[in-house]
Design a protein around this motif. Structure first.
Motif: not given
Length: 641
Positions: A428-440
């Motif tokens: 299975e070629g798994r696909v993910f929604n990958v996000t980079l964040w920053r928070v104080p």
């Protein structure tokens, strides 16, 4: 999310280089326009800042190929491509020992650089990774260290056209019939000294630690360190600290780790001294046939949970289990002061007074941990937090999230899939929604810096001046599965094997991410560093022999824990010694027929094979199988002695 153990390191892009014919003979179906070749040379000359001429001291080759979409085999994170069969040219230039790969449409309307300096349609153009000769040391301000496409340790200033190698002896390759990274050396565990003038790295295969001091060639620090824990600096940067396994079992699956420290003495180090000891549970293992997971494990530890060890005024912060879940503070007398069993993927703040980690049993996935007391404070964040890091000033936490996307399933019984995945197809070629964040760190809403579909972000490295964030992005296996489903050849499918790329985004997330290099393990220095080293063309290592699941026509060997066994292979083959049970675990070494080993633990089942933990005469510990099967039958690879 947190199960398992670190599998090892990966840079598979070298395959693209190794498949280029040394003679550089054209393989196209028809003549290519010289206008296209000249346009490629013009682009390369502009990026190098010097004239590179066709017919001069360079060589070029080209071939026509068929691609499934308009990325032309070089997809860029965050970009969408038209899914249409496209004929295009692959053009390769070799100049001063460096290989540059390009793509061009048949009419020359779209031309862009591909590997090893990856850029695709819509991506920010890259500065080429040119080598600095050893005789020309240059001081770099706040340089970025990383693993390059061949598995070597590189140091560069992002945005500049030069990359300096601290090592030149690693060679990345595929195993013979499977799309998984293998290398003769696995460098990693990067750590800069507090002043940024010294740099630690480790060969995870041999457990050998090195330190590079600004303006000096690297020297060896220690051999036989426990590679599941990082090598670190003391708070004042005067000591290099590492763990050595005592093999003393304590409690349920716990093994005592003795912590030792050495000091730099010019071009050598002092004798090690005792610094502390603590217990880490062992016995994690397992594997799966997804190359993207393999690449992620190389970057971030098995399942994304690298173990930690950090020096503080109160003692050593460390992981308590090989799964990476659970941390504790142990003082310098070996006494546990507090534990936080639910915290994983923790990172220590620059002032060494707080940690941020993923709270595996909390509705608030991010948590701050007070080093002195172990008290936890939730930190507001998005859901499904994966990896974490601190800004250099300690005022911001940068983190990634991973949520499921649309996966691609392999079509059963395809010959290429069965060949590449060694009988474990379909995958299975798994696909993910990958996000980079920053928070104080004081709390509040998170700011999005990057988002793309793929597998995950492996390592996050904010720039010392808070201008940008470097990170390693691992692609999904979905593109490879789609190629196999569509009838691609093995070589075409291997060209789409997921790997880590180094990307960079602005601190405010306002610009399209740029690509730094093919590679991973980014780590920024907070000072000036002069690297000593130069690029040496990698030498192709002999491919490893894939193991095959045993049949039931031969009884397993009667092995006893604590007893000895002799390595036994047919046709002069060798036996792979791996870091963990599983065919995708990193190879620590190879054992020749007749070698005597000691059985320490087992058996464990992984990938349809029986695995035993063994120790060699020179105290290298790893896992091997007790049976293999080839076309001539089944062989017991361990014989009791």
């Amino acid at each position: 999310m947190f199960a398992g153990k670190r599998i090892a390191l990966l840079f598979i892009t070298i395959v693209l280089i190794m498949t280029i014919s040394p003679a550089l003979v054209s393989q196209a179906q028809g003549d290519i326009s010289t206008t296209i070749i000249d346009a490629v040379y013009s682009d390369l000359s502009q990026k190098l800042g010097k004239s590179v001429a066709r017919g001069g001291d360079s060589q070029f080759s080209w071939e026509e190929d068929v691609f499934n979409d308009t990325s032309l085999g070089c997809p860029q994170p965050g970009q969408n491509y038209t899914q249409v069969t496209t004929r295009a040219y692959k053009i390769t230039i070799v100049y001063q020992g460096v290989t540059y790969s390009y793509r061009s449409t048949k009419d020359g309307g779209v031309i862009f650089q591909c590997t090893p300096n990856f850029s695709g349609p819509g991506a920010t153009p890259l500065a080429p990774e040119t080598a600095i000769p050893p005789s020309a040391p240059i001081a770099l301000n706040n340089p970025l260290a990383f693993i390059d496409y061949s598995g070597n340790v590189a140091v560069s200033t992002p945005g500049q056209p030069l990359a300096h190698l601290l090592t030149n002896d690693a060679n990345a390759q595929y195993t013979q019939n499977a799309p998984f990274f293998n290398a003769n050396r696995y460098y990693g565990r990067f750590r800069w000294s507090p002043d940024g003038t010294k740099f630690i790295y480790t060969d995870l295969r041999s457990g050998t630690a090195y330190v590079a001091v600004s303006g000096q060639a690297p020297i060896q620090v220690a051999v036989g360190v426990a590679t599941m824990l990082p090598i670190i600096w003391s708070s004042d940067g005067t000591k290099i600290v590492f763990a050595v396994s005592t093999n003393e079992h304590k409690g349920d699956n716990g093994v005592v780790q003795q912590i030792q420290a050495v000091q730099l003495l010019g071009n050598s180090v002092s004798a090690p001294i005792y610094a502390s000891s603590f217990v880490v549970s062992v016995g994690c293992g397992g594997g799966n046939p997804d190359p993207a997971d393999n690449a992620f494990n190389v970057e971030a530890g098995f399942g994304g949970s690298n173990l930690i060890m950090e020096w503080t005024d109160q003692g050593l912060i460390h992981s308590t289990a090989c799964s990476g879940i659970g941390i504790a503070l142990t003082n310098f007398n070996g006494q546990d002061l507090w534990t936080a069993p639910q915290i994983a993927r923790a990172a220590l703040s620059p002032d060494r007074k707080r940690l941020v980690g993923v709270a595996s049993e909390s509705a608030d996935p991010l948590a701050l941990v007070d080093v002195a007391t172990g008290a936890l404070t939730p930190l507001q964040s998005e859901v499904s937090v994966d990896q974490v890091a601190w800004s250099a000033d300690g005022q911001t936490v940068v983190y990634s999230t991973v949520t499921p996307g649309q996966s691609v399933n392999g079509t059963p019984n395809l010959a290429v899939g069965m060949q590449l995945f060694n009988g474990q197809w379909p995958v299975e070629g798994r696909v993910f929604n990958v996000t980079l964040w920053r928070v104080p760190v004081t709390g509040g809403p998170s700011t999005k810096l990057f988002q793309s579909q793929g597998r995950a972000i492996g390592v996050i490295a904010p720039a010392p001046d808070n201008s940008s964030v470097a990170f390693s992005f691992i692609q999904s296996t979905a593109a490879m599965v789609q190629l196999i489903n569509g009838g691609a050849t093995a070589d075409q499918a291997l060209a789409a094997v997921p790997h880590a790329q180094l990307l960079s985004v602005k601190w405010d997330g306002s610009l399209t991410p740029s690509t730094i290099a093919q590679g991973g393990q980014p780590a920024y220095s907070k000072g000036s560093f002069t690297p000593i080293g130069g690029l040496v063309a990698p030498v192709a290592a002999a491919p490893t022999t894939p193991t095959i699941a045993p049949t039931a026509n031969l009884a397993p060997p009667a092995l006893a824990i604590g007893g000895n066994a002799m390595v036994n292979t047919s046709k002069g083959d060798t036996l792979n010694l791996r870091q963990a049970p599983g065919r995708t675990a990193p190879i620590l070494g190879i054992l020749k027929p007749g070698v005597i080993v000691t059985i320490e633990e087992g058996p464990q089942s992984a990938d349809g094979l029986r695995w035993w933990k063994i120790r060699t005469a020179d105290n290298v510990v790893g896992w091997v199988v007790d049976q293999v099967t080839d076309a001539e039958g089944t062989v017991n690879t361990l014989i009791p002695q």
